[in-house]
Design a protein around this motif. Structure first.
Motif, PDB file in Angstrom:
ATOM      1  N   GLY A 320       0.826  -1.203   0.000  1.00 56.57           N
ATOM      2  CA  GLY A 320       0.000   0.000   0.000  1.00 56.57           C
ATOM      3  C   GLY A 320       0.855   1.245   0.000  1.00 56.57           C
ATOM      4  N   ASP A 321       0.288   2.346   0.453  1.00 53.05           N
ATOM      5  CA  ASP A 321       0.958   3.643   0.467  1.00 53.05           C
ATOM      6  C   ASP A 321       2.272   3.530   1.233  1.00 53.05           C
ATOM      7  OD1 ASP A 321       1.842   6.249   0.825  1.00 53.05           O
ATOM      8  OD2 ASP A 321      -0.150   7.047   1.259  1.00 53.05           O
ATOM      9  N   PRO A 322       3.416   3.755   0.588  1.00 49.91           N
ATOM     10  CA  PRO A 322       4.700   3.573   1.256  1.00 49.91           C
ATOM     11  C   PRO A 322       4.967   4.588   2.361  1.00 49.91           C
ATOM     12  CG  PRO A 322       5.017   4.531  -0.911  1.00 49.91           C
ATOM     13  CD  PRO A 322       3.573   4.137  -0.826  1.00 49.91           C
ATOM     14  N   ASN A 323       4.152   5.622   2.462  1.00 53.90           N
ATOM     15  CA  ASN A 323       4.286   6.565   3.580  1.00 53.90           C
ATOM     16  C   ASN A 323       3.753   5.982   4.885  1.00 53.90           C
ATOM     17  OD1 ASN A 323       5.299   9.179   2.353  1.00 53.90           O
ATOM     18  ND2 ASN A 323       3.545   8.755   1.026  1.00 53.90           N
ATOM     19  N   ASP A 324       2.955   4.924   4.779  1.00 51.08           N
ATOM     20  CA  ASP A 324       2.361   4.281   5.942  1.00 51.08           C
ATOM     21  C   ASP A 324       3.243   3.097   6.341  1.00 51.08           C
ATOM     22  OD1 ASP A 324       0.816   2.868   7.786  1.00 51.08           O
ATOM     23  OD2 ASP A 324      -1.068   3.361   6.774  1.00 51.08           O
ATOM     24  N   GLU A 325       3.789   3.119   7.548  1.00 57.94           N
ATOM     25  CA  GLU A 325       4.759   2.118   7.960  1.00 57.94           C
ATOM     26  C   GLU A 325       4.177   0.727   8.145  1.00 57.94           C
ATOM     27  OE1 GLU A 325       7.360   3.092  11.112  1.00 57.94           O
ATOM     28  OE2 GLU A 325       7.987   5.006  10.263  1.00 57.94           O
ATOM     29  N   GLN A 326       2.866   0.572   8.077  1.00 52.77           N
ATOM     30  CA  GLN A 326       2.287  -0.767   8.219  1.00 52.77           C
ATOM     31  C   GLN A 326       2.512  -1.603   6.965  1.00 52.77           C
ATOM     32  OE1 GLN A 326      -1.999  -1.497   7.892  1.00 52.77           O
ATOM     33  NE2 GLN A 326      -2.287   0.679   7.448  1.00 52.77           N
ATOM     34  N   TYR A 327       2.843  -0.951   5.832  1.00 53.15           N
ATOM     35  CA  TYR A 327       2.981  -1.676   4.574  1.00 53.15           C
ATOM     36  C   TYR A 327       4.431  -2.076   4.329  1.00 53.15           C
ATOM     37  CZ  TYR A 327      -1.761  -0.081   3.726  1.00 53.15           C
ATOM     38  OH  TYR A 327      -3.109   0.155   3.834  1.00 53.15           O
ATOM     39  N   HIS A 328       4.598  -3.273   3.761  1.00 51.83           N
ATOM     40  CA  HIS A 328       5.938  -3.789   3.506  1.00 51.83           C
ATOM     41  C   HIS A 328       6.561  -3.193   2.251  1.00 51.83           C
ATOM     42  CE1 HIS A 328       4.181  -7.027   6.086  1.00 51.83           C
ATOM     43  NE2 HIS A 328       5.368  -6.934   6.634  1.00 51.83           N
ATOM     44  N   TYR A 329       5.739  -2.905   1.250  1.00 54.63           N
ATOM     45  CA  TYR A 329       6.265  -2.210   0.078  1.00 54.63           C
ATOM     46  C   TYR A 329       5.130  -1.513  -0.662  1.00 54.63           C
ATOM     47  CZ  TYR A 329       4.981  -6.071  -3.192  1.00 54.63           C
ATOM     48  OH  TYR A 329       4.323  -7.011  -3.952  1.00 54.63           O
ATOM     49  N   GLY A 330       5.540  -0.615  -1.559  1.00 54.01           N
ATOM     50  CA  GLY A 330       4.586   0.197  -2.292  1.00 54.01           C
ATOM     51  C   GLY A 330       4.592  -0.116  -3.772  1.00 54.01           C
ATOM     52  N   PRO A 331       4.539   0.900  -4.609  1.00 55.09           N
ATOM     53  CA  PRO A 331       4.405   0.687  -6.049  1.00 55.09           C
ATOM     54  C   PRO A 331       5.737   0.398  -6.740  1.00 55.09           C
ATOM     55  CG  PRO A 331       4.478   3.021  -5.590  1.00 55.09           C
ATOM     56  CD  PRO A 331       4.497   2.342  -4.248  1.00 55.09           C
ATOM     57  N   LEU A 332       5.653  -0.182  -7.927  1.00 57.65           N
ATOM     58  CA  LEU A 332       6.783  -0.163  -8.840  1.00 57.65           C
ATOM     59  C   LEU A 332       6.931   1.249  -9.380  1.00 57.65           C
ATOM     60  CD1 LEU A 332       6.349  -3.518 -10.818  1.00 57.65           C
ATOM     61  CD2 LEU A 332       7.759  -3.061  -8.804  1.00 57.65           C
ATOM     62  N   ILE A 333       8.062   1.531  -9.992  1.00 54.46           N
ATOM     63  CA  ILE A 333       8.391   2.913 -10.341  1.00 54.46           C
ATOM     64  C   ILE A 333       7.450   3.494 -11.389  1.00 54.46           C
ATOM     65  CG2 ILE A 333      10.104   2.194 -12.056  1.00 54.46           C
ATOM     66  CD1 ILE A 333      10.283   5.325  -9.771  1.00 54.46           C
ATOM     67  N   ASP A 334       6.972   2.664 -12.334  1.00 57.47           N
ATOM     68  CA  ASP A 334       6.080   3.197 -13.374  1.00 57.47           C
ATOM     69  C   ASP A 334       5.395   2.053 -14.120  1.00 57.47           C
ATOM     70  OD1 ASP A 334       8.056   2.203 -15.089  1.00 57.47           O
ATOM     71  OD2 ASP A 334       8.933   4.176 -15.452  1.00 57.47           O
ATOM     72  N   GLU A 335       4.584   2.418 -15.086  1.00 50.71           N
ATOM     73  CA  GLU A 335       3.818   1.449 -15.868  1.00 50.71           C
ATOM     74  C   GLU A 335       4.732   0.487 -16.622  1.00 50.71           C
ATOM     75  OE1 GLU A 335       0.602  -0.480 -17.908  1.00 50.71           O
ATOM     76  OE2 GLU A 335       0.726   0.700 -16.057  1.00 50.71           O
ATOM     77  N   ASN A 336       5.849   0.982 -17.144  1.00 52.56           N
ATOM     78  CA  ASN A 336       6.770   0.105 -17.875  1.00 52.56           C
ATOM     79  C   ASN A 336       7.310  -1.007 -16.984  1.00 52.56           C
ATOM     80  OD1 ASN A 336       6.515   1.478 -20.301  1.00 52.56           O
ATOM     81  ND2 ASN A 336       8.214   2.874 -19.861  1.00 52.56           N
ATOM     82  N   ALA A 337       7.571  -0.678 -15.723  1.00 53.87           N
ATOM     83  CA  ALA A 337       8.054  -1.685 -14.787  1.00 53.87           C
ATOM     84  C   ALA A 337       6.995  -2.757 -14.547  1.00 53.87           C
ATOM     85  CB  ALA A 337       8.458  -1.031 -13.473  1.00 53.87           C
ATOM     86  N   VAL A 338       5.735  -2.358 -14.486  1.00 53.12           N
ATOM     87  CA  VAL A 338       4.647  -3.314 -14.296  1.00 53.12           C
ATOM     88  C   VAL A 338       4.526  -4.230 -15.518  1.00 53.12           C
ATOM     89  CG1 VAL A 338       2.177  -3.587 -13.930  1.00 53.12           C
ATOM     90  CG2 VAL A 338       3.410  -1.752 -12.761  1.00 53.12           C
ATOM     91  N   ILE A 339       4.644  -3.658 -16.694  1.00 59.24           N
ATOM     92  CA  ILE A 339       4.569  -4.460 -17.922  1.00 59.24           C
ATOM     93  C   ILE A 339       5.693  -5.488 -17.962  1.00 59.24           C
ATOM     94  CG2 ILE A 339       4.804  -4.338 -20.432  1.00 59.24           C
ATOM     95  CD1 ILE A 339       3.371  -1.609 -20.296  1.00 59.24           C
TER      96      ILE A 339
END
Length: 503
Positions: A320-339
């Motif tokens: 989830g939101d990487p600003n919230d310390e309960q989450y282990h990780y947040g997003p990939l850097i961009d759409e290309n990384a997801v692809i």
């Protein structure tokens, strides 16, 4: 926050950050958390490039004549300023790059730590005294500054990697030119603002320059004969091009490139260490570290146990939101990384891999972008071509082995050679793994994972990882030139190798 820039604000030695601008020569800094446009940053043009390189050359002539311990005082002050702004810098890393705030704080701490290391180094840039074969002669080894050092960095550590290079380079007497990733220009400008303010306060020349732009700026630096060293961090493909360009002018380069890192799990492994090491190594920074664990090589007798424990652990991972310390990780850097993440999974399965967990994007109204993906476990054979690839995503490939020699062979079968690890309580296995017959990587850990490195040890790898070493140990020698001096303090002139020459 201190890293907010005023419209049309100009930083010495760097391009300006604009929120309103009409030029097409812009970088768009977008947060992967929610795809918010953070800022537009102007790119350097040919005239500005030439101007700043000339200034850098002139300033190097001044900086190199300041004694190294005094250069260390500047680095010490810089580290103190970073310490004072640690929280704000970490927030910016998370905002622009997307890594969890806890990891961002750790990245800023790396800057503080390398400053401490470099300050101590400023009083021990030592050479050698060498015994001469000639009577009443001695040889000494001197180390001198190189000149201009070009630093090319990637998005995943948008501040720390520059600091590894720049702080050591500064105490060695060089002036640095930084080409940051086009995905994280604000992180570079924030650090540059600290440097700029500090050199003004201390009445020093500008010793740091930031050139914002795309890959063409990196190419220009690597072809520029005035840049004595190029230190480049990024993909193997990028590193090959940098190496070709720099080699064409017989320049120096330091490369820290791709990693395809493995952990070997043996029968004697301490299970209390195995799962935490593997999970953090594989999903930390959403798998976007060069040292991320990408392959898990498991002894066949405990394979099912490890697999079951990992699937259970992965189900507990919070994204989830990487600003919230309960989450282990947040997003990939961009759409290309997801692809790329999706294509890698498809390839692994197409070539016989079995998807154990994950393998898709997270569709949720609570997440404000489509850059979030599930951590993924895939069972593969060692001949599956996907294990040769480095995918910057939280994908872990599971492989079996019978003997420790086979495990080491699997570890070494990939083109990259950055980080490796073995989990074992068997002395023979651990010693074999770190021997000349063991791991062929630059980093070989025992009972810890592949990810995370202290600044005291030289960081880097072999083979397609590039062979460079940054940060600790004696890596400072990369940023200086060696000079051998022979001194004759006698009244005769004997020649080396006993050669006789009379006139």
């Amino acid at each position: 926050m201190f890293f907010q820039f005023n419209e049309n604000e100009t930083l010495p030695g760097a391009l300006s950050c604009y929120h309103k601008y009409t030029s097409n020569d812009l970088l768009y800094s977008t947060s992967p958390i929610d795809n918010t446009l953070l800022a537009r940053v102007s790119c350097i043009n040919a005239e500005q490039y030439e101007k700043f390189v000339q200034i850098a050359q002139e300033n190097f002539l001044k900086w190199r004549n300041i004694p190294a311990p005094q250069r260390g005082i500047f680095v010490k002050r810089f580290g103190q300023e970073v310490q004072n702004k640690k929280g704000e810098l970490a927030q910016l890393i998370t905002l622009e790059m997307g890594k969890p705030i806890r990891e961002s704080l750790g990245e800023v701490q790396e800057i503080i730590d390398i400053c401490d290391f470099a300050v101590g180094l400023s009083r021990q840039l030592y050479g050698l005294t060498i015994q001469s074969e000639r009577p009443e002669h001695k040889m000494i080894e001197n180390w001198h500054p190189l000149g201009l050092v070009g630093i090319i960095t990637a998005f995943n550590f948008p501040m720390a990697v520059w600091a590894w290079n720049s702080t050591i380079s500064w105490v060695c007497g060089n002036v640095n030119i930084w080409k940051p990733s086009e995905k994280t220009p604000l992180c570079a400008l924030a650090l540059h603002k600290i440097v700029s303010n500090l050199v003004r306060e201390m009445n020093l020349p500008d010793i740091s320059f930031v050139f914002t732009g795309d890959y063409k700026i990196g190419e220009q630096l690597s072809l520029d004969k005035r840049i004595q060293l190029i230190s480049a961090t990024g993909s193997t493909r990028m590193g090959r091009q940098v190496a070709r360009n720099v080699a064409s002018r017989l320049g120096k380069y330091l490369l820290e490139l791709g990693g395809n890192n493995a952990i070997i799990i043996t029968e004697s492994a301490d299970f209390n260490l195995v799962i935490p090491s593997v999970v953090f190594g594989a999903i930390g920074t959403a798998g976007q570290r060069c040292t991320s664990t990408r392959r898990l090589i498991i002894q066949e007798s405990i394979y099912e146990r490890v697999k079951e424990a990992l699937v259970h652990a992965y189900k507990q991972v919070k994204i989830g939101d990487p600003n919230d310390e309960q989450y282990h990780y947040g997003p990939l850097i961009d759409e290309n990384a997801v692809i790329l993440y999706e294509k890698s999974i498809q390839s692994a399965v197409f070539h016989g891999g079995k998807l154990l967990y994950g393998g898709k994007r997270i569709e949720s109204s609570e997440l404000k972008s489509k850059n979030y993906v599930l951590p993924t476990l895939i069972e593969v054979e060692k001949d599956n071509p996907i294990v040769q690839e480095e995918t910057f995503a939280p994908i872990l490939y599971l492989l079996k082995y019978k003997t420790i020699q086979e495990a080491i062979e699997i570890n070494n079968q990939v083109a990259q050679g950055l980080s490796s690890a073995i989990m074992t309580l068997n002395l023979r296995e651990s010693e074999l793994f770190t021997s000349q017959n063991g791991s062929d990587c630059g980093i070989a850990n025992i009972n810890i994972g592949t990810s995370g490195a202290e600044i005291g040890g030289a960081f880097g790898g072999e083979k397609d990882t590039g062979g460079g070493r940054e940060s600790g140990s004696d890596s400072w020698k990369n940023y200086m030139r060696r000079q051998t001096t022979t001194i004759n303090y006698g009244i005769n002139l004997p020649l080396a190798q006993g050669i006789k020459f009379e006139i």
